[in-house]
Design a protein around this motif. Structure first.
Motif, PDB file in Angstrom:
ATOM      1  N   ILE A 263       1.321  -1.499   0.036  1.00 18.31           N
ATOM      2  CA  ILE A 263      -0.091   0.203  -0.050  1.00 18.31           C
ATOM      3  C   ILE A 263       0.818   0.461   0.585  1.00 18.31           C
ATOM      4  O   ILE A 263       0.487   2.756  -0.446  1.00 18.31           O
ATOM      5  N   ARG A 264       1.497   1.415   0.604  1.00 20.27           N
ATOM      6  CA  ARG A 264       2.665   2.217   0.763  1.00 20.27           C
ATOM      7  C   ARG A 264       3.876   2.956  -0.869  1.00 20.27           C
ATOM      8  O   ARG A 264       3.673   3.475  -1.298  1.00 20.27           O
ATOM      9  N   ALA A 265       3.916   1.874  -1.460  1.00 18.20           N
ATOM     10  CA  ALA A 265       4.743   1.633  -2.585  1.00 18.20           C
ATOM     11  C   ALA A 265       3.316   1.825  -3.573  1.00 18.20           C
ATOM     12  O   ALA A 265       3.794   2.588  -4.727  1.00 18.20           O
ATOM     13  N   CYS A 266       1.705   1.745  -3.307  1.00 23.33           N
ATOM     14  CA  CYS A 266       1.214   2.268  -4.650  1.00 23.33           C
ATOM     15  C   CYS A 266       0.491   3.796  -4.322  1.00 23.33           C
ATOM     16  O   CYS A 266      -1.189   3.773  -5.012  1.00 23.33           O
ATOM     17  N   GLU A 267       0.849   4.633  -2.761  1.00 22.56           N
ATOM     18  CA  GLU A 267      -0.109   5.542  -2.610  1.00 22.56           C
ATOM     19  C   GLU A 267      -0.469   6.600  -3.680  1.00 22.56           C
ATOM     20  O   GLU A 267      -1.211   6.800  -3.541  1.00 22.56           O
ATOM     21  N   PRO A 268       1.430   6.626  -4.725  1.00 21.24           N
ATOM     22  CA  PRO A 268      -0.009   7.164  -5.728  1.00 21.24           C
ATOM     23  C   PRO A 268      -1.043   6.839  -7.022  1.00 21.24           C
ATOM     24  O   PRO A 268      -2.044   7.568  -6.798  1.00 21.24           O
ATOM     25  N   VAL A 269      -0.739   5.428  -7.098  1.00 20.09           N
ATOM     26  CA  VAL A 269      -1.719   5.326  -8.301  1.00 20.09           C
ATOM     27  C   VAL A 269      -3.156   5.620  -6.748  1.00 20.09           C
ATOM     28  O   VAL A 269      -4.330   5.637  -7.849  1.00 20.09           O
ATOM     29  N   ILE A 270      -3.097   5.300  -5.237  1.00 22.69           N
ATOM     30  CA  ILE A 270      -4.124   4.828  -5.469  1.00 22.69           C
ATOM     31  C   ILE A 270      -4.875   6.397  -5.295  1.00 22.69           C
ATOM     32  O   ILE A 270      -6.432   6.075  -5.212  1.00 22.69           O
TER      33      ILE A 270
ATOM     34  N   HIS B 248      -0.522  -0.179 -15.343  1.00 21.16           N
ATOM     35  CA  HIS B 248       0.035   0.779 -16.728  1.00 21.16           C
ATOM     36  C   HIS B 248       0.087   1.951 -17.061  1.00 21.16           C
ATOM     37  O   HIS B 248       0.152   2.678 -16.846  1.00 21.16           O
ATOM     38  N   GLN B 249      -0.707   2.370 -15.516  1.00 20.50           N
ATOM     39  CA  GLN B 249      -1.290   4.127 -15.457  1.00 20.50           C
ATOM     40  C   GLN B 249       0.416   4.856 -14.996  1.00 20.50           C
ATOM     41  O   GLN B 249       1.397   4.002 -14.493  1.00 20.50           O
ATOM     42  N   LYS B 250       0.501   6.091 -15.258  1.00 24.54           N
ATOM     43  CA  LYS B 250       1.961   6.238 -15.387  1.00 24.54           C
ATOM     44  C   LYS B 250       1.858   6.611 -14.108  1.00 24.54           C
ATOM     45  O   LYS B 250       3.605   6.815 -13.500  1.00 24.54           O
ATOM     46  N   GLU B 251       1.773   6.785 -12.914  1.00 25.03           N
ATOM     47  CA  GLU B 251       2.337   6.402 -11.534  1.00 25.03           C
ATOM     48  C   GLU B 251       1.658   5.756 -10.858  1.00 25.03           C
ATOM     49  O   GLU B 251       2.561   5.885  -9.651  1.00 25.03           O
ATOM     50  N   MET B 252       1.863   4.592 -11.795  1.00 27.76           N
ATOM     51  CA  MET B 252       2.472   2.863 -11.191  1.00 27.76           C
ATOM     52  C   MET B 252       4.032   3.298 -10.930  1.00 27.76           C
ATOM     53  O   MET B 252       4.578   3.198 -12.124  1.00 27.76           O
ATOM     54  N   ASN B 253       4.891   2.616 -10.084  1.00 33.62           N
ATOM     55  CA  ASN B 253       5.969   2.845  -9.945  1.00 33.62           C
ATOM     56  C   ASN B 253       6.322   1.306 -10.107  1.00 33.62           C
ATOM     57  O   ASN B 253       5.242   0.227  -9.772  1.00 33.62           O
ATOM     58  N   ASP B 254       7.768   0.855 -10.341  1.00 31.49           N
ATOM     59  CA  ASP B 254       8.362  -0.516 -10.305  1.00 31.49           C
ATOM     60  C   ASP B 254       7.264  -1.318  -9.007  1.00 31.49           C
ATOM     61  O   ASP B 254       7.686  -2.503  -9.042  1.00 31.49           O
ATOM     62  N   LYS B 255       8.222  -0.510  -7.843  1.00 32.55           N
ATOM     63  CA  LYS B 255       7.449  -1.412  -7.052  1.00 32.55           C
ATOM     64  C   LYS B 255       6.168  -2.325  -6.937  1.00 32.55           C
ATOM     65  O   LYS B 255       5.879  -3.396  -6.335  1.00 32.55           O
ATOM     66  N   CYS B 256       5.660  -0.692  -7.019  1.00 34.97           N
ATOM     67  CA  CYS B 256       3.689  -1.780  -7.187  1.00 34.97           C
ATOM     68  C   CYS B 256       3.519  -2.436  -8.096  1.00 34.97           C
ATOM     69  O   CYS B 256       2.592  -3.380  -7.913  1.00 34.97           O
ATOM     70  N   ALA B 257       3.789  -1.419  -9.064  1.00 31.94           N
ATOM     71  CA  ALA B 257       3.788  -3.226 -10.161  1.00 31.94           C
ATOM     72  C   ALA B 257       4.081  -4.725 -10.128  1.00 31.94           C
ATOM     73  O   ALA B 257       3.849  -5.349 -10.225  1.00 31.94           O
ATOM     74  N   VAL B 258       5.715  -4.775  -9.425  1.00 29.08           N
ATOM     75  CA  VAL B 258       5.396  -6.042  -8.795  1.00 29.08           C
ATOM     76  C   VAL B 258       5.079  -6.345  -7.804  1.00 29.08           C
ATOM     77  O   VAL B 258       4.733  -7.365  -7.939  1.00 29.08           O
ATOM     78  N   GLY B 259       4.244  -5.795  -6.549  1.00 30.10           N
ATOM     79  CA  GLY B 259       4.007  -6.017  -5.584  1.00 30.10           C
ATOM     80  C   GLY B 259       2.038  -6.942  -6.006  1.00 30.10           C
ATOM     81  O   GLY B 259       2.175  -7.583  -6.069  1.00 30.10           O
TER      82      GLY B 259
END
Length: 1121
Positions: free
Chosen positions: A654-661, A687-698
């Protein structure tokens, strides 16, 4: 000593030692000579008087001084010391002189003769009947109030002893002052304390703690003797090696003396002399009395400037407090009423000595506080001080010293101060098996943590407080200082930029033990104690049950937290919020989950020894779910199932995905209640631009884990549970369940079943799962496993997500291994029948679908896009993707559902020979479609099939790649709209001839010609019905009619076609007799061909006649014979 100004003292409940005159015990006389000095630490009978004793001084002090004018200051033995050490205004008051001299360190400051004089004076003073009569006069009303003192026998010194013993109840000012003075005199020497010598004489002798003989060399203070006994009592409690046990009555006497000296540090002679300089250094402004100096010194115990001797004396006193809380004046006074109110001294199941233990008092009162019962603020403040004291110095807990001695010596030596040793033990306790502490030591640590209860106030843990001060000031400054939520705040910032390494270690060390007893989290206990009692049958805060140990209570709570209403009793809303908070914290480190660590210790070492970063251990266990032992697999499975329902449990994700959330999922994140919507939203926006690598991997990791068991996908489980049990029993893997259910849905659809066997809600969720699986080949093990080698060989640099790997395999289809090729073909077959499952098509053409196909059925999306492919508004990338799908469809009729349905009767009728050669899972390379095209040219297809072939012909005429047969022969020799170039160059080629035949059948299949002649068609052939070559024939007639003037471009294109048809007619093989006759009659060598045919017939005729005659002659000859 300055006069004291004290508030009324605490009633001492368990008095057992009485102060009395000591003359009878010692058998002393006025003229006794000097005794041996106190250096030999053994008890011996009195030695003979020394001849060289200064008798005058001794005699002067030995006789009871009855003259009112006698002054200590007038005695020759003490005059020099008095002049040197005491202010002149005190000389007229014997008690003031006594206080002044006895507070000096005797070995170096006061002459032996003066010491002996003071001793005899104090002895006679405490046994003088007139002294008792003064007490009777000054404390008349007090004696009447104290029943025990009123009943004492007069004339034996017991009355004064009793008043000193009960001085906490004296309210009269003059009596209080009088008894205070007497207390300081009596406590200056243990031999003046009534009963102490009788009870401890043998122990003093056994332990070599000092001398009881009196003489001119004897000192006036024997505080070292009591200190020696106190240290022996502490060593016995810690069960140190070689310790001689102290008799129980002496133990009580030692603790009683410590208790009676608890209000004024002057009364503890050993500590007073040990800490006299430190008191001036640290507590100069602290007023003596009520234990204030003790507390002040305790607070500065670990300061660098504190002397070791004072620190040792303070530690000894703290250890006595641990054995009996009454040794702490301030604690006993502040908590007296609360102890009585909470009935903390009425536990009949415990021995009386156990009730006096500091840990028992703290546990009892903490239980009251946690249950919301009133405990005075003053008492809670004292409890806080002593809880901090226990956390600062491990040696104050005998159980830790006894049971953790090996671990301390091996790993934690030299870390004694400020709680460092305790945290060292905690660090080892949460380590792996190679460095884990003994179970008994672990239990002692857990008990200490419960007694100190640092979860209620982080400041109790000094090591944690100092390590995390900067983090608290920045990340948790909005929370009140000392609030229990500080620890939760620190956990929320674990592994973030705001967290510092030292704080991280101290925090995890403490949380490891807090997590093993749900009661140690005060907020959780407060919100869930009712639910725990109702659902888990728990007992009091400081009570345990073998049926429901502390570590099992939380497991019970979270099992009820995620129950549905149909499943039975659930937690209250407030309790559920706290359970979720704890689950979020535990997700940060597997060691914070006691059950997980206990059951998975072996698997963690076997599979995950190298996974040491935050959150990696749990991910590793999930990755190896099938390889885990059954007990560990169950725990990991249950936790994963909970995560699927509430992904916020995975705090790191959740912390890694905060921007997407925040950008796309804030609504479902704020309102997430047992739905699993948040993870679904993250997958959809992966696959949104806010998605970072950590969140995508998780997110991808969680998707892969979901494939292992359909229960790990909460929404799918809830929607399809009944359908799975009914239609797909004994299937566990999610991918298999999805295949089973989707196959059932497809079969029902194809068979036009009256009622679908899969429920509507399950079909909807099934669609979501299928769409998610189409995004990453790894989510489809049946496709991924056969294609692993092909992926590494053909697509080594292609990312897995976004369906890129699947697209790469499709483009390299001809080079795939047989198994992978078969799987890709099956996948394409499913995608073509249901374009929504084609992730790349839906992604690339998302906007075009909204523009052109909003009203189209989901299964007809590709058909809709194909119809609008050449629109000026069509996005080029989408157009390119549509072309790719068209090329794929034209390789095999099975990949074109519309064609397959329209030509279901024509295909077996005309193309059975092709079907007989085909394999089930490989393309026919356009052979069936080529077969249908030929029948189209012969106008033998059914209307529906003819319409679909016409469309295919039109599309392939615009792009040679849409005709697999033509592409194989023409390859890259031509480009779109220039097909005829190739046709001129190719001298032989059945595909070209067939194409010419098809174009002659209908002008619509030749877009170049149709475009060039569009205006002429409108002018000259408007009345002609399209189809079956009628409009083409109209244009040919117009070309031959000299009266009709066609457009130049149309005329040129028509002439080109006529030339190509003529050439094709020359080189094309005849398909039948009629074709052969037509070719002969149109050939320039027609006459020659006809002559040769006639000649051949004549020759055959003549040969036949000749053969007939010969045969006839032979037959006649045979008959004649």
């Amino acid at each position: 000593m300055a006069a004291y100004s004290r508030s009324p003292l605490l009633l001492l409940l368990f008095s057992s030692v009485f102060l009395c005159g000591f003359g009878s015990v010692l058998g002393l006389k006025a003229a006794s000579g000097p005794a041996e000095p106190p250096n030999p630490p053994v008890l011996r009978p009195a030695d003979p008087p020394a001849k060289d004793a200064p008798a005058a001084a001794a005699a002067g002090a030995s006789q009871p001084r009855r003259a009112t004018g006698w002054k200590l200051s007038e005695e020759e033995a003490c005059r020099e010391d008095l002049t040197r050490l005491c202010p002149k205004h005190t000389w007229t008051n014997n008690l003031a002189v006594l206080e002044c001299l006895q507070d000096r360190r005797e070995e170096s400051e006061i002459a032996p003769d003066c010491n002996h004089l003071l001793w005899n004076y104090k002895l006679n003073l405490t046994t003088d009947p007139k002294f008792e009569s003064v007490a009777t006069e000054v404390c008349k009303s007090t004696i009447a109030e104290i029943k025990e003192c009123n009943e004492e026998e007069r004339g034996r010194g017991y009355l004064v002893s009793c008043l000193v013993d009960h001085r906490g109840n004296i309210s009269e000012y003059q009596c209080n002052q009088y008894i205070t003075k007497m207390t300081s005199i009596i406590f200056s020497d243990f031999r003046l304390i009534c009963g102490f010598m009788d009870k401890c004489k043998d122990d003093i002798n056994t332990l070599h703690c000092g001398s009881i003989n009196v003489g001119h060399k004897d000192v006036h203070s024997q505080g070292e003797v009591i200190a020696c006994l106190e240290k022996a009592l502490v060593r016995e409690a810690e069960q140190q090696d070689g310790v001689r046990p102290i008799k129980e009555e002496c133990q009580k006497a030692i603790l009683r003396v410590a208790e009676l000296s608890s209000d004024d540090f002057h009364l503890d002679r050993h500590l007073y002399f040990s800490c006299r300089d430190d008191r001036e250094r640290f507590c100069q402004n602290t007023q003596a009395g009520e234990g204030k100096v003790y507390k002040c010194l305790f607070n500065h115990k670990f300061e660098e400037a504190m002397s070791e001797k004072c620190r040792d004396a303070l530690t000894t006193r703290q250890k006595l407090i641990s054995q009996d809380y009454r040794v702490s004046y301030s604690l006993a006074k502040a908590c007296k009423l609360d102890l009585r109110k909470q009935r903390c001294s009425l536990d009949t199941n415990l021995p009386r000595a156990r009730e006096a233990r500091l840990s028992y008092l703290l546990l009892c009162l903490e239980a009251a506080v946690h249950r919301g019962r009133p405990v005075s603020g003053e008492c809670q403040g004292e409890m806080l001080d002593y809880r901090r004291m226990l956390m600062e110095d491990f040696s104050l807990s005998p159980e830790i010293v006894l049971h953790c001695r090996t671990e301390i010596e091996a790993h934690c030596s030299g870390l004694h101060r400020k709680g460092r040793t305790l945290h060292c033990l905690m660090r080892i306790g949460r380590g792996d098996r190679s460095t884990a502490v003994d179970s008994v030591c672990q239990s002692a640590l857990q008990t200490l943590i419960q007694s100190a209860d640092p979860g209620a106030d982080y400041r109790i843990d000094r090591a944690l407080n100092e390590a995390c001060e900067s983090v608290i000031q920045t990340a948790c400054k909005h929370i009140r200082n000392g609030d229990p939520m500080i620890l939760s705040c620190l956990m929320e910032h674990l592994y973030t930029e705001k967290m510092v390494e030292d704080c991280e270690h101290r925090l995890l060390e403490l949380q490891y033990f807090i997590s093993r007893d749900w009661k140690l989290d005060p907020i959780l206990f407060k919100k869930c104690q009712g639910d725990a009692a109702r659902l888990c049958h728990t007992h009091g805060w400081n009570e345990t049950s073998e049926l429901m140990p502390p570590g099992a209570v939380f497991s019970c709570l979270y099992r009820h937290a995620y129950r549905t209403e149909e499943q039975g009793r659930r937690l209250s809303r407030d309790c559920k919020v706290e359970v979720q908070r704890i689950l979020h914290q535990r997700a940060l480190d597997v060691k914070l989950d006691p059950e997980l660590q206990r059951r998975c210790m072996t698997d963690l070492g076997k599979w995950c020894s190298e996974k040491t970063d935050a959150g990696q251990e749990l991910e590793c266990l999930q990755d190896h779910l099938e390889d885990l032992v059954s007990a560990c697999r169950d725990v990991v499975g249950n936790l994963t199932e909970l995560e699927s329902e509430d992904i916020q449990i995975d705090a790191l994700l959740i912390r890694a995905c905060e921007p997407v959330i925040q950008a796309h999922c804030h609504d479902v994140a704020d309102n997430q209640i047992d739905t699993g919507d948040l993870m679904e939203c993250l997958v959809q926006n992966k696959h949104q631009k806010e998605m970072n690598d950590k969140c995508a991997v998780g997110v991808t990791h969680f998707q892969l884990i979901q494939m292992k068991d359909f229960r790990f996908s909460y929404k799918f489980k809830m929607a399809c549970k009944e359908d799975v049990l009914r239609l797909c029993p004994n299937i566990k893997k999610k991918v298999d369940v999805v295949i089973c259910l989707s196959t059932t849905v497809r079969n029902d659809t194809l068979q036009d079943a009256r009622e679908q066997r899969v429920s509507l809600k399950c079909r909807k969720q099934l669609r979501v799962e299928e769409l998610e699986m189409s995004e990453d080949i790894r989510l489809e093990p049946e496709l991924y496993d056969p294609c692993k080698s092909d992926i590494s060989r053909l697509c080594p640099n292609v990312a897995f997500g976004n369906a890129q790997m699947i697209e790469c395999l499709k483009e390299q289809k001809k080079q795939l291994s047989q198994r992978c090729h078969q799987r890709i073909f099956r996948l394409q077959e499913v995608e073509m029948s249901d374009p929504e499952l084609d992730y790349q098509l839906m992604r690339v053409c998302k906007q075009m679908i909204k523009r052109f196909c909003t009203d189209a059925d989901a299964r007809n999306v590709l058909q809709c896009l194909k119809q609008n492919k050449n629109s000026e508004l069509m996005d080029p990338k989408c157009k390119q993707m549509i072309t790719k799908r068209q090329i794929t469809q034209n390789t095999d009729y099975r990949l074109n559902p519309v064609l397959r349905k329209a030509c279901r009767a024509d295909i077996p009728k005309f193309c059975q020979s092709v079907l007989n050669k085909a394999s089930e899972d490989s393309e026919l390379e356009g052979q069936v479609i080529a077969c249908l095209k030929l029948k189209y040219a012969d106008q033998r297809l059914s209307p529906d099939c003819e319409d679909q072939i016409r469309v295919i012909l039109q599309e392939s005429a615009l792009d040679y790649r849409l005709d697999p047969q033509l592409q194989m022969h023409c390859s890259d020799e031509f480009w779109t709209h220039k097909v005829h170039c190739c046709m001129w160059r190719v001298k032989t080629g059945l595909c070209v001839l067939n194409m010419l035949k098809e174009s002659k059948a209908d002008i619509f299949v030749d877009p170049v010609l149709h475009t060039a002649c569009a205006l002429d068609l409108k002018h000259h052939c408007a009345a002609i019905t399209p189809g079956r070559g009628r409009q083409m024939s109209c244009l040919m007639e117009a070309l031959q009619d000299k009266r009709v003037r066609l457009q130049p471009e149309c005329k040129k294109r028509l002439q080109d076609r006529i030339d190509m048809w003529s050439y094709a007619a020359k080189v094309a093989p005849a398909e039948g007799f009629s074709d052969l006759a037509v070719q002969v009659m149109t050939s320039p060598s027609k006459n020659y061909i006809l002559f040769m045919i006639a000649l051949s017939v004549c020759v055959l005729f003549l040969v036949g006649l000749l053969c007939g005659r010969i045969t006839k002659r032979v037959t006649r000859e045979l008959k004649d014979r």
